[in-house]
Write an enzyme that holds these catalytic residues in place. Sequence first.
Site, PDB file in Angstrom:
ATOM      1  N   GLY A  28       0.804  -1.219   0.000  1.00 35.11           N
ATOM      2  CA  GLY A  28       0.000   0.000   0.000  1.00 35.11           C
ATOM      3  C   GLY A  28       0.834   1.265   0.000  1.00 35.11           C
ATOM      4  O   GLY A  28       2.032   1.247  -0.261  1.00 35.11           O
ATOM      5  N   TYR A  29       0.182   2.388   0.289  1.00 36.58           N
ATOM      6  CA  TYR A  29       0.771   3.718   0.161  1.00 36.58           C
ATOM      7  C   TYR A  29       1.338   3.843  -1.253  1.00 36.58           C
ATOM      8  O   TYR A  29       2.515   4.115  -1.470  1.00 36.58           O
ATOM      9  CB  TYR A  29       1.823   3.990   1.228  1.00 36.58           C
ATOM     10  CG  TYR A  29       1.869   5.459   1.601  1.00 36.58           C
ATOM     11  CD1 TYR A  29       0.848   6.020   2.352  1.00 36.58           C
ATOM     12  CD2 TYR A  29       2.886   6.287   1.165  1.00 36.58           C
ATOM     13  CE1 TYR A  29       0.845   7.374   2.661  1.00 36.58           C
ATOM     14  CE2 TYR A  29       2.892   7.646   1.472  1.00 36.58           C
ATOM     15  CZ  TYR A  29       1.874   8.175   2.216  1.00 36.58           C
ATOM     16  OH  TYR A  29       1.872   9.509   2.522  1.00 36.58           O
ATOM     17  N   HIS A  31       2.416   4.401  -5.130  1.00 36.73           N
ATOM     18  CA  HIS A  31       3.050   5.455  -5.928  1.00 36.73           C
ATOM     19  C   HIS A  31       3.179   4.949  -7.357  1.00 36.73           C
ATOM     20  O   HIS A  31       2.726   3.837  -7.669  1.00 36.73           O
ATOM     21  CB  HIS A  31       4.408   5.831  -5.321  1.00 36.73           C
ATOM     22  CG  HIS A  31       5.292   4.653  -5.051  1.00 36.73           C
ATOM     23  ND1 HIS A  31       5.812   3.868  -6.056  1.00 36.73           N
ATOM     24  CD2 HIS A  31       5.720   4.090  -3.887  1.00 36.73           C
ATOM     25  CE1 HIS A  31       6.545   2.902  -5.531  1.00 36.73           C
ATOM     26  NE2 HIS A  31       6.496   2.999  -4.220  1.00 36.73           N
ATOM     27  N   GLU A  32       3.807   5.761  -8.213  1.00 40.73           N
ATOM     28  CA  GLU A  32       3.907   5.412  -9.632  1.00 40.73           C
ATOM     29  C   GLU A  32       4.641   4.092  -9.879  1.00 40.73           C
ATOM     30  O   GLU A  32       4.420   3.449 -10.899  1.00 40.73           O
ATOM     31  CB  GLU A  32       4.592   6.541 -10.407  1.00 40.73           C
ATOM     32  CG  GLU A  32       3.692   7.723 -10.698  1.00 40.73           C
ATOM     33  CD  GLU A  32       2.535   7.356 -11.646  1.00 40.73           C
ATOM     34  OE1 GLU A  32       2.766   6.682 -12.659  1.00 40.73           O
ATOM     35  OE2 GLU A  32       1.387   7.751 -11.339  1.00 40.73           O
ATOM     36  N   HIS A  34       4.358   1.319  -7.993  1.00 43.36           N
ATOM     37  CA  HIS A  34       3.300   0.308  -7.869  1.00 43.36           C
ATOM     38  C   HIS A  34       2.369   0.330  -9.092  1.00 43.36           C
ATOM     39  O   HIS A  34       1.984  -0.715  -9.618  1.00 43.36           O
ATOM     40  CB  HIS A  34       2.438   0.581  -6.635  1.00 43.36           C
ATOM     41  CG  HIS A  34       3.149   0.498  -5.324  1.00 43.36           C
ATOM     42  ND1 HIS A  34       3.329   1.595  -4.518  1.00 43.36           N
ATOM     43  CD2 HIS A  34       3.696  -0.550  -4.656  1.00 43.36           C
ATOM     44  CE1 HIS A  34       3.954   1.234  -3.419  1.00 43.36           C
ATOM     45  NE2 HIS A  34       4.203  -0.063  -3.471  1.00 43.36           N
ATOM     46  N   LYS A 146      13.112  -2.919  -8.541  1.00 44.52           N
ATOM     47  CA  LYS A 146      13.608  -2.153  -7.393  1.00 44.52           C
ATOM     48  C   LYS A 146      14.051  -3.076  -6.261  1.00 44.52           C
ATOM     49  O   LYS A 146      15.056  -2.827  -5.601  1.00 44.52           O
ATOM     50  CB  LYS A 146      12.483  -1.220  -6.926  1.00 44.52           C
ATOM     51  CG  LYS A 146      12.500  -0.825  -5.484  1.00 44.52           C
ATOM     52  CD  LYS A 146      13.093   0.526  -5.310  1.00 44.52           C
ATOM     53  CE  LYS A 146      13.134   1.067  -3.907  1.00 44.52           C
ATOM     54  NZ  LYS A 146      12.646   0.270  -2.824  1.00 44.52           N
ATOM     55  N   ASP A 147      13.291  -4.135  -6.035  1.00 42.83           N
ATOM     56  CA  ASP A 147      13.637  -5.110  -4.992  1.00 42.83           C
ATOM     57  C   ASP A 147      14.203  -6.358  -5.675  1.00 42.83           C
ATOM     58  O   ASP A 147      13.553  -7.403  -5.748  1.00 42.83           O
ATOM     59  CB  ASP A 147      12.399  -5.429  -4.148  1.00 42.83           C
ATOM     60  CG  ASP A 147      11.860  -4.181  -3.462  1.00 42.83           C
ATOM     61  OD1 ASP A 147      12.454  -3.765  -2.456  1.00 42.83           O
ATOM     62  OD2 ASP A 147      10.868  -3.605  -3.950  1.00 42.83           O
ATOM     63  N   VAL A 173      10.735   2.409 -11.380  1.00 39.11           N
ATOM     64  CA  VAL A 173      10.259   3.760 -11.702  1.00 39.11           C
ATOM     65  C   VAL A 173      10.963   4.739 -10.775  1.00 39.11           C
ATOM     66  O   VAL A 173      11.029   4.522  -9.553  1.00 39.11           O
ATOM     67  CB  VAL A 173       8.729   3.863 -11.540  1.00 39.11           C
ATOM     68  CG1 VAL A 173       8.252   5.287 -11.834  1.00 39.11           C
ATOM     69  CG2 VAL A 173       8.029   2.863 -12.448  1.00 39.11           C
TER      70      VAL A 173
HETATM   71  P1  AMP Z   1       5.994  -2.595  -1.637  1.00 34.47           P
HETATM   72  O1  AMP Z   1       4.623  -2.013  -1.461  1.00 34.47           O
HETATM   73  O2  AMP Z   1       7.103  -1.638  -1.326  1.00 34.47           O
HETATM   74  O3  AMP Z   1       6.128  -3.938  -0.978  1.00 34.47           O
HETATM   75  O4  AMP Z   1       6.142  -2.872  -3.188  1.00 34.47           O
HETATM   76  C1  AMP Z   1       5.210  -3.657  -3.881  1.00 34.47           C
HETATM   77  C2  AMP Z   1       5.775  -3.999  -5.244  1.00 34.47           C
HETATM   78  O5  AMP Z   1       6.041  -2.802  -5.954  1.00 34.47           O
HETATM   79  C3  AMP Z   1       7.109  -4.767  -5.137  1.00 34.47           C
HETATM   80  O6  AMP Z   1       7.140  -5.766  -6.138  1.00 34.47           O
HETATM   81  C4  AMP Z   1       8.122  -3.679  -5.401  1.00 34.47           C
HETATM   82  O7  AMP Z   1       9.320  -4.170  -5.963  1.00 34.47           O
HETATM   83  C5  AMP Z   1       7.377  -2.821  -6.412  1.00 34.47           C
HETATM   84  N1  AMP Z   1       7.939  -1.479  -6.416  1.00 34.47           N
HETATM   85  C6  AMP Z   1       8.141  -0.656  -5.356  1.00 34.47           C
HETATM   86  N2  AMP Z   1       8.728   0.496  -5.743  1.00 34.47           N
HETATM   87  C7  AMP Z   1       8.911   0.398  -7.083  1.00 34.47           C
HETATM   88  C8  AMP Z   1       9.484   1.255  -8.070  1.00 34.47           C
HETATM   89  N3  AMP Z   1       9.986   2.445  -7.766  1.00 34.47           N
HETATM   90  N4  AMP Z   1       9.509   0.827  -9.357  1.00 34.47           N
HETATM   91  C9  AMP Z   1       9.007  -0.391  -9.687  1.00 34.47           C
HETATM   92  N5  AMP Z   1       8.459  -1.246  -8.793  1.00 34.47           N
HETATM   93  C10 AMP Z   1       8.405  -0.859  -7.515  1.00 34.47           C
END
Ligand code: AMP
Length: 277
Positions: A28-29, A31-32, A34, A146-147, A173
């Site tokens: 959640g929270y 951004h572009e 996601h 990113k991860d 992104v």
């Molecule tokens: P998170 O909510 O941080 O667990 O991220 C959810 C998914 O979004 C994960 O697969 C992350 O790798 C992906 N994600 C987070 N930030 C980015 C980004 N800047 N660019 C691309 N994918 C992202």
Amino acid sequence: MHVVRTIAELRTLRRKLSDTVGLVPTMGYLHEGHLALVRQARRENAAVIVSIYVNPSQFGAGEDFGAYPRDFDRDLELLQKEGTDIAFAPPDDEMYPPVFSSWVDVEKVTERLEGASRPGHFRGVATIVAKLFNIVQPTKAYFGQKDAQQVMVIKRMAADLNMDLEVVIVPTVRESDGLAMSSRNTYLSPEERQAASILFKALALAQRLTRDGEKDAEAIRRRMVALIQKEPLARLDYVSIADAETLEELDSLDRPAVASLAVRIGETRLIDNLPLG
Ligand code: AMP
């Protein structure tokens, strides 16, 4: 868009979907970054399911589980705009009832980098993602580059445990100064936000040195460390130049590699990576 809180309701809706289903797991929270995952899932599947769940088991003691930013209503609005079919946002006792006692432990690829810095992190990640895969039964599941290590862990898990789905990786992104978008960027003060561009600068330096023909991985690490040390608000956790397949640290850049790093900017721990070669 259906907003679903229980596994039973998710399964009932899922059974009615006979065509392809894309799953985007998030905390959640949004951004572009996601939304890039959601858009690709939208293009490639008949139905899109996005999970919003801040998974407690992937946070270590003393990490930011309690402080992790949350804005559920805004997330739902964004997902609705992207044409999401189902937002799945279970409460903790739905995912981890008191009797819960089974965990997914992926070995080897979890030993280094984030796995070394955050013991137990990938056990939490692999377990929640396995649960989401079992609940949603997606055709494809979308994760961000990113991860990078997380992607490797999930690919390994899906292959080892014969999970019948495709893991799709979506490019990182970035903000205009190169900073990778992250929900955690919201922790940064204006000065810290400026300082945070040091992560991308260090990765871009590694990429430039590699393009210019540098083969000595340790020389590249040293240059990255020196650059980061020039930023007073930054405290380095690790820099790595590793084999892109296995994440083993490299001496020589004689195969596809990935530069990655973790840096604290003030209290905020940020990670990023770029492919080399
Ligand atoms: P998170 O909510 O941080 O667990 O991220 C959810 C998914 O979004 C994960 O697969 C992350 O790798 C992906 N994600 C987070 N930030 C980015 C980004 N800047 N660019 C691309 N994918 C992202």
